[in-house]
Design a protein around this motif. Structure first.
Motif, PDB file in Angstrom:
ATOM      1  N   LYS A 155      -4.611  -3.490   5.892  1.00  0.00           N
ATOM      2  CA  LYS A 155      -3.322  -4.165   6.588  1.00  0.00           C
ATOM      3  C   LYS A 155      -4.128  -2.905   8.342  1.00  0.00           C
ATOM      4  O   LYS A 155      -4.240  -3.661   8.914  1.00  0.00           O
ATOM      5  CB  LYS A 155      -2.449  -3.460   6.327  1.00  0.00           C
ATOM      6  CG  LYS A 155      -1.229  -3.948   6.160  1.00  0.00           C
ATOM      7  CD  LYS A 155       0.046  -3.472   6.015  1.00  0.00           C
ATOM      8  CE  LYS A 155       0.633  -3.697   7.262  1.00  0.00           C
ATOM      9  NZ  LYS A 155       1.529  -4.869   7.667  1.00  0.00           N
ATOM     10  N   HIS A 156      -4.651  -2.168   7.936  1.00  0.00           N
ATOM     11  CA  HIS A 156      -5.974  -1.812   8.579  1.00  0.00           C
ATOM     12  C   HIS A 156      -7.309  -1.071   7.985  1.00  0.00           C
ATOM     13  O   HIS A 156      -7.268  -0.283   7.595  1.00  0.00           O
ATOM     14  CB  HIS A 156      -5.620  -0.532   9.472  1.00  0.00           C
ATOM     15  CG  HIS A 156      -4.040  -0.451  10.098  1.00  0.00           C
ATOM     16  ND1 HIS A 156      -4.091  -0.529  11.231  1.00  0.00           N
ATOM     17  CD2 HIS A 156      -2.795  -0.470   9.206  1.00  0.00           C
ATOM     18  CE1 HIS A 156      -2.783  -1.018  11.333  1.00  0.00           C
ATOM     19  NE2 HIS A 156      -2.464  -0.866  10.597  1.00  0.00           N
ATOM     20  N   PRO A 157      -7.903  -2.108   8.152  1.00  0.00           N
ATOM     21  CA  PRO A 157      -9.786  -2.465   7.907  1.00  0.00           C
ATOM     22  C   PRO A 157     -10.592  -0.828   8.372  1.00  0.00           C
ATOM     23  O   PRO A 157     -10.928  -0.942   7.342  1.00  0.00           O
ATOM     24  CB  PRO A 157     -10.375  -3.807   7.765  1.00  0.00           C
ATOM     25  CG  PRO A 157      -9.256  -4.583   8.360  1.00  0.00           C
ATOM     26  CD  PRO A 157      -7.887  -3.730   8.816  1.00  0.00           C
ATOM     27  N   GLU A 158     -10.341  -0.961   9.090  1.00  0.00           N
ATOM     28  CA  GLU A 158     -10.587   0.341  10.037  1.00  0.00           C
ATOM     29  C   GLU A 158     -10.446   1.734   9.774  1.00  0.00           C
ATOM     30  O   GLU A 158     -11.518   2.920   8.938  1.00  0.00           O
ATOM     31  CB  GLU A 158     -10.368   0.540  11.439  1.00  0.00           C
ATOM     32  CG  GLU A 158      -9.571   0.902  12.049  1.00  0.00           C
ATOM     33  CD  GLU A 158      -7.941   0.204  11.773  1.00  0.00           C
ATOM     34  OE1 GLU A 158      -6.585   0.010  12.333  1.00  0.00           O
ATOM     35  OE2 GLU A 158      -8.391  -1.035  10.899  1.00  0.00           O
ATOM     36  N   LEU A 159      -9.407   2.162   8.632  1.00  0.00           N
ATOM     37  CA  LEU A 159      -9.503   2.507   7.471  1.00  0.00           C
ATOM     38  C   LEU A 159      -9.891   3.431   6.553  1.00  0.00           C
ATOM     39  O   LEU A 159     -10.876   2.412   5.821  1.00  0.00           O
ATOM     40  CB  LEU A 159      -8.124   3.207   7.666  1.00  0.00           C
ATOM     41  CG  LEU A 159      -6.927   3.249   8.715  1.00  0.00           C
ATOM     42  CD1 LEU A 159      -5.590   3.443   8.646  1.00  0.00           C
ATOM     43  CD2 LEU A 159      -7.506   4.144   9.686  1.00  0.00           C
TER      44      LEU A 159
END
Length: 454
Positions: A448-452
């Motif tokens: 859901k949040h690929p930046e993490l």
């Protein structure tokens, strides 16, 4: 469906860029408020009828809607994030929409508030809408913090404060502890070690301490020492969350809970006449609207009366519990582009700042409202709840609300809390190891949040 998903992703990208810009040294450009101070249609986006009932009873019926203005509620139930998807799609069209179609007000929850307030889609309630610092001064600080953007601007306001308590069955407390007195029960449940000890005592008597896996989660999660994501975008698992995992596994293995999930029929049934659960973590709205309804043998819709003798009405009481927490709440945001700034200001003031209205809402509904002076007046009065055996629960809420601290809220909270509980249900049931549950959690969140990173 593909178009909606693309729009939602596009909006999310815009919002992330806006959040990054807000964190820089320069402030974003002030949003356009629209043309005239009063438009012909007031469009309100929300996910259920709760705000509509407050609006109708305390704004429309007193005759505060200007002549010639049509109020249009756009209600999208939030199953599967349907409300956020519909709202995001409408916000993307806000600039090009005709005046009568523009969003004027939309509602948000705590878990997704920062997604919207850290963008130019929401207006500053002071500088853009016109509420004053004096108007807002009597609201509980945590309710303001939740909708304050990274530049320190308050971008929403609410009529509710939602501190949580522990609601317990008086008859079960008497059997397990020898008393149902809230002060003495609180002493027995004052911290998590004591709470666990009472769970063991309750089990020995044939009771469950909690209904299911999720019941205590918010109490633990509201007391984390750091945000879920650090400055390097690494996911952080707080010790308090780890304690929830360990406690819930213990309760499941030992039979201290009934293996239910929030909102499941079995969970609701555990709150009723046939239930054998010691208690439930509930905030203001939950006690008066959900727990009360579940306690009845004959629902109001079938002619049941709100009185002792109908199910276990009167058999519940409340105490503070092992940790301070909050659960829920709904915030009113003004949409950039509204042509009803004056009317939006009037709504926000009347429904979230006016102490007379705030006190009346609580007296009429027993909901806890967002005005310190009004709630303290009721806390010191002879106000009481027949459902809670004559207890003045407002006094306990008034003690708990100022202690709520929102310094660790983050834009990732909704994804983190949803995916953690989902991933660890298999662990509690013995289907996967703790390590596998964490792997499943990280995978779902990073998708859901690929930046993490983990």
């Amino acid at each position: 469906m593909k178009v909606k998903k693309m729009l939602a992703l596009f909006l999310a990208l815009i919002m992330l860029v806006s959040m990054a810009a807000c964190g820089s040294s320069g402030e974003p450009a002030a949003p356009e408020n629209g043309g005239d101070a009063q438009g012909k249609v007031l469009n309100i986006y929300c996910w259920n009828e709760e705000f509509q009932s407050r609006f109708t009873d305390y704004f429309e019926k007193p005759g505060l809607i200007p002549e010639g203005v049509k109020v249009n509620f756009v209600i999208t139930p939030n199953e599967g994030n349907a409300y956020q998807n519909a709202l995001d799609e409408a916000l993307l069209k806000q600039d090009s929409a005709a005046a009568d179609d523009k969003i004027d007000i939309f509602l948000v929850e705590a878990d997704n508030a920062l997604k919207y307030v850290n963008t130019d889609y929401t207006l500053d309630v002071v500088n853009d809408i016109g509420l004053t610092d004096a108007d807002l001064a009597d609201q509980y600080q945590y309710t303001r913090d939740i909708v304050t953007d990274s530049n320190g601007k308050q971008k929403g306001t609410t009529w509710q404060a939602t501190p949580g308590l522990f609601a317990y069955r008086r008859s079960i407390a008497k059997d397990v502890l020898g008393t149902d007195d809230p002060t003495q029960v609180q002493a027995a449940l004052a911290d998590w070690d004591k709470f666990d000890k009472v769970a063991e005592q309750a089990a020995a008597k044939g009771y469950k301490m909690l209904s299911g896996y999720d019941d205590s989660f918010r109490t633990f999660n509201n007391n984390i020492s750091k945000p879920w994501v650090d400055s390097s975008n690494k996911i952080v698992i707080d010790p308090n969350v780890m304690r929830w995992i360990d406690q819930t596994k213990l309760y499941t293995d030992k039979g201290y809970n009934n293996k239910t999930s929030l909102w499941a029929p079995e969970w609701s049934a555990d709150q009723g006449p046939a239930g054998k659960v010691f208690g439930f973590f509930y905030s203001t709205w939950g006690i008066n609207f959900t727990l009360l309804g579940n306690s009845l043998a004959t629902p109001e819709s079938e002619g049941g009366k709100l009185e002792v003798g109908n199910g276990i009405y009167g058999d519940y009481a409340v105490c503070q519990g092992p940790q301070n927490y909050y659960w829920g709440g709904t915030w009113i945001c003004a949409a950039a582009g509204t042509d009803n700034v004056d009317l939006v200001r009037s709504i926000m003031y009347t429904l979230t700042c006016d102490p007379v209205t705030m006190k009346k809402i609580t007296e009429d509904t027993q909901d806890y409202t967002n005005n310190i002076t009004a709630m303290n007046e009721l806390a010191k009065s002879d106000f009481k709840s027949d459902f809670l055996g004559g207890q003045n629960h407002i006094a306990l809420f008034a003690e708990a609300a100022p202690k709520i601290n929102m310094k660790n809220i983050s834009p990732y909270d909704q994804a983190m809390t949803e995916q953690l509980r989902l991933a660890f249900k298999d662990y509690f049931d013995g289907k996967v190891t703790k390590e596998q549950a964490f792997d499943n959690f990280y995978r779902a969140v990073i998708e859901k949040h690929p930046e993490l990173t983990k």
